[in-house]
Design a protein around this motif. Structure first.
Motif, mmCIF file in Angstrom:
data_model
loop_
_atom_site.group_PDB
_atom_site.id
_atom_site.type_symbol
_atom_site.label_atom_id
_atom_site.label_comp_id
_atom_site.label_asym_id
_atom_site.label_seq_id
_atom_site.Cartn_x
_atom_site.Cartn_y
_atom_site.Cartn_z
ATOM 1 N N TYR A 192 0.843 -1.190 0.000
ATOM 2 C CA TYR A 192 0.000 0.000 0.000
ATOM 3 C C TYR A 192 0.885 1.250 0.000
ATOM 4 O O TYR A 192 2.084 1.200 0.288
ATOM 5 N N LYS A 193 0.253 2.381 -0.309
ATOM 6 C CA LYS A 193 0.982 3.656 -0.329
ATOM 7 C C LYS A 193 1.605 3.943 1.035
ATOM 8 O O LYS A 193 2.720 4.455 1.128
ATOM 9 N N GLU A 194 0.874 3.619 2.104
ATOM 10 C CA GLU A 194 1.383 3.876 3.451
ATOM 11 C C GLU A 194 2.662 3.087 3.738
ATOM 12 O O GLU A 194 3.576 3.576 4.410
ATOM 13 N N THR A 195 2.726 1.868 3.206
ATOM 14 C CA THR A 195 3.919 1.051 3.394
ATOM 15 C C THR A 195 5.099 1.648 2.651
ATOM 16 O O THR A 195 6.224 1.691 3.165
ATOM 17 N N SER A 196 4.850 2.119 1.442
ATOM 18 C CA SER A 196 5.903 2.763 0.648
ATOM 19 C C SER A 196 6.437 3.995 1.364
ATOM 20 O O SER A 196 7.659 4.226 1.426
ATOM 21 N N THR A 197 5.529 4.773 1.936
ATOM 22 C CA THR A 197 5.934 5.974 2.674
ATOM 23 C C THR A 197 6.752 5.605 3.908
ATOM 24 O O THR A 197 7.772 6.223 4.206
ATOM 25 N N ALA A 198 6.306 4.574 4.632
ATOM 26 C CA ALA A 198 7.015 4.148 5.842
ATOM 27 C C ALA A 198 8.426 3.678 5.518
ATOM 28 O O ALA A 198 9.377 3.946 6.268
ATOM 29 N N LEU A 199 8.580 3.004 4.391
ATOM 30 C CA LEU A 199 9.908 2.517 4.012
ATOM 31 C C LEU A 199 10.820 3.687 3.630
ATOM 32 O O LEU A 199 12.021 3.660 3.911
ATOM 33 N N ALA A 200 10.250 4.699 3.017
ATOM 34 C CA ALA A 200 11.030 5.896 2.674
ATOM 35 C C ALA A 200 11.508 6.603 3.944
ATOM 36 O O ALA A 200 12.657 7.072 4.019
ATOM 37 N N VAL A 201 10.642 6.670 4.950
ATOM 38 C CA VAL A 201 11.018 7.265 6.239
ATOM 39 C C VAL A 201 12.116 6.427 6.892
ATOM 40 O O VAL A 201 13.083 6.965 7.458
ATOM 41 N N ALA A 202 11.985 5.112 6.797
ATOM 42 C CA ALA A 202 12.993 4.214 7.368
ATOM 43 C C ALA A 202 14.344 4.402 6.679
ATOM 44 O O ALA A 202 15.394 4.361 7.332
ATOM 45 N N ARG A 203 14.307 4.605 5.370
ATOM 46 C CA ARG A 203 15.560 4.841 4.635
ATOM 47 C C ARG A 203 16.252 6.108 5.147
ATOM 48 O O ARG A 203 17.469 6.120 5.382
ATOM 49 N N HIS A 204 15.472 7.169 5.333
ATOM 50 C CA HIS A 204 16.035 8.435 5.809
ATOM 51 C C HIS A 204 16.657 8.246 7.195
ATOM 52 O O HIS A 204 17.760 8.726 7.463
ATOM 53 N N ALA A 205 15.953 7.538 8.081
ATOM 54 C CA ALA A 205 16.476 7.293 9.425
ATOM 55 C C ALA A 205 17.738 6.441 9.374
ATOM 56 O O ALA A 205 18.696 6.672 10.125
ATOM 57 N N ALA A 206 17.755 5.455 8.479
ATOM 58 C CA ALA A 206 18.917 4.572 8.346
ATOM 59 C C ALA A 206 20.129 5.338 7.825
ATOM 60 O O ALA A 206 21.260 5.112 8.271
ATOM 61 N N GLU A 207 19.919 6.246 6.886
ATOM 62 C CA GLU A 207 21.018 7.046 6.359
ATOM 63 C C GLU A 207 21.618 7.933 7.439
ATOM 64 O O GLU A 207 22.832 8.156 7.470
ATOM 65 N N SER A 208 20.763 8.428 8.328
ATOM 66 C CA SER A 208 21.261 9.236 9.446
ATOM 67 C C SER A 208 22.074 8.374 10.405
ATOM 68 O O SER A 208 23.107 8.797 10.935
ATOM 69 N N LEU A 209 21.606 7.147 10.614
ATOM 70 C CA LEU A 209 22.276 6.240 11.544
ATOM 71 C C LEU A 209 23.658 5.824 11.049
ATOM 72 O O LEU A 209 24.631 5.844 11.799
ATOM 73 N N CYS A 210 23.734 5.449 9.778
ATOM 74 C CA CYS A 210 25.008 4.955 9.248
ATOM 75 C C CYS A 210 25.845 6.064 8.620
ATOM 76 O O CYS A 210 26.956 5.814 8.150
ATOM 77 N N LYS A 211 25.275 7.292 8.604
ATOM 78 C CA LYS A 211 25.985 8.451 8.056
ATOM 79 C C LYS A 211 26.509 8.177 6.648
ATOM 80 O O LYS A 211 27.667 8.451 6.316
ATOM 81 N N GLY A 212 25.632 7.614 5.841
ATOM 82 C CA GLY A 212 25.990 7.299 4.465
ATOM 83 C C GLY A 212 24.802 6.769 3.707
ATOM 84 O O GLY A 212 23.665 6.833 4.176
ATOM 85 N N SER A 213 25.069 6.230 2.531
ATOM 86 C CA SER A 213 23.989 5.725 1.696
ATOM 87 C C SER A 213 23.519 4.357 2.158
ATOM 88 O O SER A 213 24.275 3.595 2.755
ATOM 89 N N VAL A 214 22.258 4.098 1.884
ATOM 90 C CA VAL A 214 21.652 2.806 2.186
ATOM 91 C C VAL A 214 21.455 2.050 0.879
ATOM 92 O O VAL A 214 20.912 2.595 -0.082
ATOM 93 N N LEU A 215 21.909 0.813 0.837
ATOM 94 C CA LEU A 215 21.838 0.033 -0.390
ATOM 95 C C LEU A 215 20.424 -0.485 -0.649
ATOM 96 O O LEU A 215 19.639 -0.665 0.273
ATOM 97 N N ASP A 216 20.119 -0.733 -1.912
ATOM 98 C CA ASP A 216 18.911 -1.468 -2.288
ATOM 99 C C ASP A 216 19.353 -2.886 -2.606
ATOM 100 O O ASP A 216 20.198 -3.099 -3.474
ATOM 101 N N LEU A 217 18.787 -3.836 -1.911
ATOM 102 C CA LEU A 217 19.262 -5.211 -2.020
ATOM 103 C C LEU A 217 18.181 -6.134 -2.565
ATOM 104 O O LEU A 217 17.013 -6.041 -2.186
ATOM 105 N N THR A 218 18.578 -7.014 -3.454
ATOM 106 C CA THR A 218 17.699 -8.059 -3.970
ATOM 107 C C THR A 218 18.082 -9.371 -3.305
ATOM 108 O O THR A 218 19.264 -9.708 -3.214
ATOM 109 N N LEU A 219 17.095 -10.102 -2.843
ATOM 110 C CA LEU A 219 17.378 -11.362 -2.164
ATOM 111 C C LEU A 219 17.999 -12.376 -3.124
ATOM 112 O O LEU A 219 17.750 -12.329 -4.333
ATOM 113 N N PRO A 220 18.792 -13.316 -2.604
ATOM 114 C CA PRO A 220 19.400 -14.355 -3.451
ATOM 115 C C PRO A 220 18.331 -15.169 -4.184
ATOM 116 O O PRO A 220 17.185 -15.265 -3.730
#
Length: 205
Positions: A93-121
């Motif tokens: 849903y749109k809300e899930t997409s928004t939540a993941l975008a917020v999580a990305r921003h928080a993660a970038e602040s935490l690791c002080k860098g870029s967050v990768l986009d990963l595809t599962l094996p």
């Protein structure tokens, strides 16, 4: 109301997401499931809900006896963080997409860098169907007595699941267990070599 619950198909992660609380599913065997009415022996995992990470850490420490888990410490090294939208991302849903975008921003602040986009094996490609068959097969066997002797006391949905599980051939089940174990190995390799934290949606909405 309850500090702990068992996990099979998502019965910690999804409810925690729906209720806006912290849910933690530890490694298999971290907390004993002795005394629990097992649904799926390959999937059942005791875990914990809580208001905060500290509360959950304390709960798991108390239930497991691993008291070091109660000591939540700050990170001293920059973690490797990735986001995985999974193969079911198109259903989000749109809300899930928004939540993941917020999580990305928080993660970038935490690791002080870029967050990768990963595809599962590739080993994970069929895991949703494999997980469903394993759960249905095992729960059908675990609840055989109830299915045979008290079918009218079971919900229509549960009864259908048990009947569907009874139709799954043992050779199919055995094959699915092998696939599941292969998948676990590939995920372990992922965390050993590529990421420390993997962020993924908890639910569709």
């Amino acid at each position: 109301m309850l500090p702990a619950a068992s996990q099979t198909a998502g019965s910690i992660i999804r409810p925690a997401s729906f209720c806006g609380v912290v849910g933690f599913k530890p490694s298999f065997g971290k907390i004993s499931i002795a005394g629990v009415k097992s649904l799926s022996v390959s999937l059942d995992t005791m875990g914990c809900f809580g208001r905060t990470v500290e509360d959950v850490a304390l709960g798991v420490a108390a239930m497991s006896g691993d008291y070091e888990m109660a000591k939540v410490q700050e990170l001293h090294n920059k973690p490797r963080i990735a986001i995985c939208k999974t193969s079911s991302w198109s259903q989000a849903y749109k809300e899930t997409s928004t939540a993941l975008a917020v999580a990305r921003h928080a993660a970038e602040s935490l690791c002080k860098g870029s967050v990768l986009d990963l595809t599962l094996p590739n080993a994970c490609n069929e895991i949703e169907q494999v997980q469903a068959r394993i759960m249905l097969s095992e729960m059908s066997r675990r609840l055989t007595f109830e299915r045979i002797h008290y079918p009218k006391k079971l919900s229509a949905l549960l009864l259908k699941q048990l009947d569907d599980g009874a139709e799954i051939a043992y050779l199919q089940y055995a094959s699915d267990i092998i696939v599941a174990n292969t998948t676990k190995t590939s995920i372990k390799d992922l965390f050993d070599n590529q990421v420390d934290i993997l962020i993924a949606p908890s639910a569709l909405n």
